[in-house]
Scaffold this active site. Structure first.
Site, PDB file in Angstrom:
ATOM      1  N   ASN A   2       0.829  -1.211   0.000  1.00 21.08           N
ATOM      2  CA  ASN A   2       0.000   0.000   0.000  1.00 21.08           C
ATOM      3  C   ASN A   2       0.862   1.259   0.000  1.00 21.08           C
ATOM      4  O   ASN A   2       1.970   1.278   0.551  1.00 21.08           O
ATOM      5  CB  ASN A   2      -1.028   0.009   1.134  1.00 21.08           C
ATOM      6  CG  ASN A   2      -0.463  -0.281   2.509  1.00 21.08           C
ATOM      7  OD1 ASN A   2       0.602  -0.858   2.643  1.00 21.08           O
ATOM      8  ND2 ASN A   2      -1.185   0.125   3.531  1.00 21.08           N
ATOM      9  N   VAL A   3       0.356   2.285  -0.650  1.00 19.94           N
ATOM     10  CA  VAL A   3       1.062   3.563  -0.793  1.00 19.94           C
ATOM     11  C   VAL A   3       0.057   4.671  -0.473  1.00 19.94           C
ATOM     12  O   VAL A   3      -0.913   4.866  -1.214  1.00 19.94           O
ATOM     13  CB  VAL A   3       1.612   3.732  -2.231  1.00 19.94           C
ATOM     14  CG1 VAL A   3       2.265   5.096  -2.397  1.00 19.94           C
ATOM     15  CG2 VAL A   3       2.609   2.623  -2.558  1.00 19.94           C
ATOM     16  N   GLU A   4       0.289   5.341   0.659  1.00 17.53           N
ATOM     17  CA  GLU A   4      -0.680   6.345   1.108  1.00 17.53           C
ATOM     18  C   GLU A   4      -0.367   7.733   0.555  1.00 17.53           C
ATOM     19  O   GLU A   4       0.650   7.936  -0.122  1.00 17.53           O
ATOM     20  CB  GLU A   4      -0.725   6.329   2.637  1.00 17.53           C
ATOM     21  CG  GLU A   4      -1.164   4.956   3.133  1.00 17.53           C
ATOM     22  CD  GLU A   4      -1.395   4.864   4.622  1.00 17.53           C
ATOM     23  OE1 GLU A   4      -0.859   5.692   5.384  1.00 17.53           O
ATOM     24  OE2 GLU A   4      -2.126   3.934   5.018  1.00 17.53           O
ATOM     25  N   GLU A  38      -3.327  -3.995  -3.252  1.00 17.38           N
ATOM     26  CA  GLU A  38      -3.865  -4.720  -4.404  1.00 17.38           C
ATOM     27  C   GLU A  38      -3.757  -3.888  -5.685  1.00 17.38           C
ATOM     28  O   GLU A  38      -3.661  -4.454  -6.786  1.00 17.38           O
ATOM     29  CB  GLU A  38      -5.328  -5.107  -4.150  1.00 17.38           C
ATOM     30  CG  GLU A  38      -5.514  -6.168  -3.075  1.00 17.38           C
ATOM     31  CD  GLU A  38      -5.541  -5.621  -1.651  1.00 17.38           C
ATOM     32  OE1 GLU A  38      -5.141  -4.455  -1.423  1.00 17.38           O
ATOM     33  OE2 GLU A  38      -5.964  -6.362  -0.744  1.00 17.38           O
ATOM     34  N   CYS A  90     -10.005  -5.593   1.265  1.00 23.83           N
ATOM     35  CA  CYS A  90     -11.214  -4.788   1.448  1.00 23.83           C
ATOM     36  C   CYS A  90     -12.163  -5.042   0.272  1.00 23.83           C
ATOM     37  O   CYS A  90     -11.790  -5.648  -0.739  1.00 23.83           O
ATOM     38  CB  CYS A  90     -10.871  -3.308   1.577  1.00 23.83           C
ATOM     39  SG  CYS A  90     -10.295  -2.546   0.042  1.00 23.83           S
ATOM     40  N   CYS A 125      -4.342   0.973  -2.238  1.00 23.16           N
ATOM     41  CA  CYS A 125      -4.231  -0.292  -1.506  1.00 23.16           C
ATOM     42  C   CYS A 125      -3.145  -1.145  -2.152  1.00 23.16           C
ATOM     43  O   CYS A 125      -2.809  -0.974  -3.330  1.00 23.16           O
ATOM     44  CB  CYS A 125      -5.557  -1.040  -1.531  1.00 23.16           C
ATOM     45  SG  CYS A 125      -6.768  -0.437  -0.341  1.00 23.16           S
ATOM     46  N   CYS A 142     -11.068  -3.899  -3.121  1.00 23.85           N
ATOM     47  CA  CYS A 142      -9.971  -4.700  -3.660  1.00 23.85           C
ATOM     48  C   CYS A 142     -10.420  -6.085  -4.100  1.00 23.85           C
ATOM     49  O   CYS A 142      -9.849  -6.668  -5.011  1.00 23.85           O
ATOM     50  CB  CYS A 142      -8.832  -4.765  -2.657  1.00 23.85           C
ATOM     51  SG  CYS A 142      -7.985  -3.172  -2.582  1.00 23.85           S
TER      52      CYS A 142
END
Ligand code: THU
Length: 141
Positions: free
Chosen positions: A47-49, A60, A91, A58, A94
């Site tokens: 994940n990369v915020e 995915e 989630c 996410c 995803c």
């Protein structure tokens, strides 16, 4: 329907390595995913915020991008881990992302055992609904 023997511990190791590369300054909740592709490739994602929280990608998302960047194909088996290395359920959004790229009968390692994509996303909306709609539309005078 694809039948394969999946080395789940090996796949989880790849997900764990991916989890360690996550960019999570806001949630501090790293996620790593890994999948086996129809041709035997193993791909992964983290994940990369973003400071604009809603733009978070996410793990995915990274996986699906990696799938296409490395030659395409369909996902046969998938696993997802959290920062403690525990299995995590993808989630809802995803699950839909994975469904689009899943081989029929794709397997997921879940908190309640190995399940198929159809079990975790029953009666899914997907490419077939769009194709069916077009067929009906084109045959209607
Ligand atoms: N997250 C994922 O990467 N995949 C999921 O399926 C569940 C949630 C991430 C998004 C966010 O960076 C963090 O977990 C907390 O929600």
């Amino acid at each position: 329907m694809i039948t394969v023997t999946v080395n789940w511990p090996a796949l989880r190791e790849v997900a764990l390595a991916a989890m360690k590369t996550a960019y999570v300054p806001y949630s501090k909740f790293p996620v790593g995913v890994a999948a086996l592709v129809t041709d035997g490739r193993i791909i992964s994602g983290c994940n990369v915020e973003n400071a604009s929280y809603g733009l978070t990608l996410c793990a995915e998302c990274g996986l699906v991008s990696a799938l296409h960047r490395s030659g395409g194909g369909q996902l046969v088996a998938f696993t997802c881990v959290d920062g403690n290395g525990n299995i995590l359920m993808p989630c809802g959004r995803c699950r839909q992302l994975l469904y689009e790229h899943s081989a029929p009968g794709m397997l997921l390692e879940t908190v309640s055992g190995v399940k198929t994509i159809d079990e975790v996303l029953p009666d899914a909306f997907g490419p077939r609904q769009l194709a069916d709609y077009r067929v009906v539309k084109e045959s209607t005078p």
